[in-house]
Scaffold this motif. Structure first.
Motif, PDB file in Angstrom:
ATOM      1  N   GLY A 251       0.840  -1.189   0.000  1.00 16.48           N
ATOM      2  CA  GLY A 251       0.000   0.000   0.000  1.00 16.48           C
ATOM      3  C   GLY A 251       0.876   1.240   0.000  1.00 16.48           C
ATOM      4  O   GLY A 251       1.776   1.366   0.827  1.00 16.48           O
ATOM      5  N   LEU A 252       0.636   2.149  -0.913  1.00 19.55           N
ATOM      6  CA  LEU A 252       1.540   3.284  -1.090  1.00 19.55           C
ATOM      7  C   LEU A 252       0.759   4.592  -1.087  1.00 19.55           C
ATOM      8  O   LEU A 252      -0.110   4.812  -1.926  1.00 19.55           O
ATOM      9  N   GLY A 253       1.080   5.437  -0.099  1.00 20.69           N
ATOM     10  CA  GLY A 253       0.520   6.772  -0.052  1.00 20.69           C
ATOM     11  C   GLY A 253       1.631   7.803  -0.139  1.00 20.69           C
ATOM     12  O   GLY A 253       2.748   7.579   0.336  1.00 20.69           O
ATOM     13  N   GLY A 254       1.350   8.946  -0.730  1.00 19.84           N
ATOM     14  CA  GLY A 254       2.395   9.946  -0.925  1.00 19.84           C
ATOM     15  C   GLY A 254       2.769  10.687   0.342  1.00 19.84           C
ATOM     16  O   GLY A 254       3.925  10.990   0.586  1.00 19.84           O
ATOM     17  N   GLU A 285       2.250  12.424  -4.114  1.00 20.96           N
ATOM     18  CA  GLU A 285       2.380  11.597  -5.301  1.00 20.96           C
ATOM     19  C   GLU A 285       3.087  10.304  -4.957  1.00 20.96           C
ATOM     20  O   GLU A 285       3.884  10.245  -4.014  1.00 20.96           O
ATOM     21  N   VAL A 286       2.799   9.274  -5.724  1.00 18.11           N
ATOM     22  CA  VAL A 286       3.457   7.987  -5.530  1.00 18.11           C
ATOM     23  C   VAL A 286       3.959   7.465  -6.865  1.00 18.11           C
ATOM     24  O   VAL A 286       3.470   7.837  -7.932  1.00 18.11           O
ATOM     25  N   GLY A 287       4.959   6.591  -6.778  1.00 20.07           N
ATOM     26  CA  GLY A 287       5.443   5.883  -7.949  1.00 20.07           C
ATOM     27  C   GLY A 287       5.901   4.501  -7.538  1.00 20.07           C
ATOM     28  O   GLY A 287       6.592   4.349  -6.524  1.00 20.07           O
ATOM     29  N   ILE A 288       5.500   3.484  -8.290  1.00 18.72           N
ATOM     30  CA  ILE A 288       5.937   2.122  -8.020  1.00 18.72           C
ATOM     31  C   ILE A 288       6.343   1.473  -9.336  1.00 18.72           C
ATOM     32  O   ILE A 288       5.669   1.642 -10.360  1.00 18.72           O
ATOM     33  N   THR A 302       4.586   8.128 -10.723  1.00 16.76           N
ATOM     34  CA  THR A 302       5.811   8.788 -11.154  1.00 16.76           C
ATOM     35  C   THR A 302       6.927   7.772 -11.400  1.00 16.76           C
ATOM     36  O   THR A 302       6.919   6.672 -10.857  1.00 16.76           O
ATOM     37  N   LYS A 303       7.910   8.166 -12.171  1.00 24.37           N
ATOM     38  CA  LYS A 303       9.030   7.287 -12.494  1.00 24.37           C
ATOM     39  C   LYS A 303       9.836   6.967 -11.230  1.00 24.37           C
ATOM     40  O   LYS A 303      10.087   7.846 -10.399  1.00 24.37           O
TER      41      LYS A 303
END
Length: 350
Positions: A251-254, A285-288, A302-303
């Motif tokens: 789970g990914l939150g910015g 923002e998140v990036g995976i 995002t990259k």
């Protein structure tokens, strides 16, 4: 900041077979600067009072844990310590109250810690805003070959000032039936690993820098494998094999500082949902990015750049076999002598 590593040759002369992965002489990843108690003469403890006394000392210590230690929730600042479990060593707290739950909390100001080959056993999940088996606000920490079972609020969380962390060859599992009816709102709180306790929680440099290497989220894990805010995470050669309905791995939150996660050579053999993003609640923002993983979704956000530090890998096709191995895989499987000598007499070969 990276510092020169002190090789623990006295304590960890691992064999050459699979030595760069199963039995490492020093950590790889974001926690690579951890040296713990260095070459201090090992001391053995068999009860909580002695363990706590050694952890409180201002001097570097190498502490060997013997047998089962029944714990009460202990929160303290720890510096320059290595803790190694002798075969079968276990820290246990079965208290299921909000105040009394949990085993060890490394307070803000803790630094340079190594924890290896220990089983942490909690009472089972119960959502009353209690404590975790292990909570860390420490910097420069390596947790290796530990098994975390049945944490009440979670198994192993990093928050506050925690930074520069490597978690390698650890197993996370829930073996006890979750208790429902808690005040927190979740009847099934088998939520294993939280990073950042809120969208504003972050270390001094703004990002939790954490490496998960060769870790195993196994039976019973429901969510938070890990759940992340304000972080840069590297998940390398990890195994996900939990049959729980509705399970969510990453789970990914910015948060306020944004988050990235680079997932490499990992096997999502059995989990309902590999990735969920939480920007609607956490902001930012998140990036995976998924690099040579099994059963992974598409990259998102995002990259994300590959980590720049040096590290060793095992082939994706060997991840499930090696990481789940009950004698030479994740968990408290190291062979440790009574004097703290660690050997890896495993037959796994790359």
């Amino acid at each position: 900041m990276k510092t020169k590593l002190i090789l623990l040759a006295l304590l960890v002369p691992c064999s050459f077979l699979f030595s760069q992965n199963y039995c490492m002489s020093n950590p790889e990843g974001f926690g690579a600067a951890a040296t713990g108690g260095g070459n201090a003469v090992p001391v053995t403890v068999t009860n909580l009072a002695d363990l706590t006394a050694k952890l409180k000392l201002k001097t570097p210590q190498v502490i060997l844990v013997s047998g089962t230690i029944n714990c009460s929730y202990t929160s303290l600042a720890v510096n320059d310590k290595t803790i190694i479990g002798l075969p079968g060593a276990r820290l246990v707290n079965l208290d299921q109250t909000a105040v009394g739950s949990g085993i060890l909390s490394l307070k803000s100001g803790s630094n340079n810690i190594i924890i290896r080959n220990l089983i942490f056993e909690g009472p089972g999940s119960y959502d009353v805003d209690g404590h975790d088996n292990l909570t860390s606000e420490a910097t420069n920490i390596w947790v290796d070959h530990c098994e975390f079972q049945d944490g009440m609020d979670g198994n192993f969380d990093n928050k506050g000032d925690a930074d520069n962390v490597t978690i390698s060859w650890c197993k996370f599992t829930y073996l006890k039936t979750p208790k429902s009816g808690g005040t927190g709102g979740a009847d099934d709180h088998r939520f294993s690993n939280l990073i950042g306790s809120s969208k504003t929680d972050a270390p001094a440099d703004g990002h939790y820098s954490i490496t998960f290497k060769n870790c195993y989220w196994a039976k019973g894990c429901k969510q938070r494998m890990p759940r992340v805010r304000n972080a840069e995470i590297h998940i390398l050669n990890c195994l996900y094999n939990t049959s729980e309905s509705g399970s969510v791995a990453i789970g990914l939150g910015g948060g306020t500082k944004n988050s990235t996660c680079y997932v490499e050579g990992s096997d999502f053999v059995n989990v309902d949902k590999v990735f969920k993003e939480y920007t609607s609640t956490d902001g930012g923002e998140v990036g995976i990015a998924f690099d040579h993983c099994r059963k992974s979704p598409m990259d998102f956000g995002t990259k994300v750049n590959k980590p720049s530090y040096a590290y060793t890998t095992i082939p994706l096709g060997k991840v499930e076999e090696f990481v789940s191995n009950t004698s030479c895989g994740a968990g408290a499987t190291l062979q440790v002598s009574s004097t703290g000598l660690i050997n890896a007499n495993c037959t796994n070969k790359i």
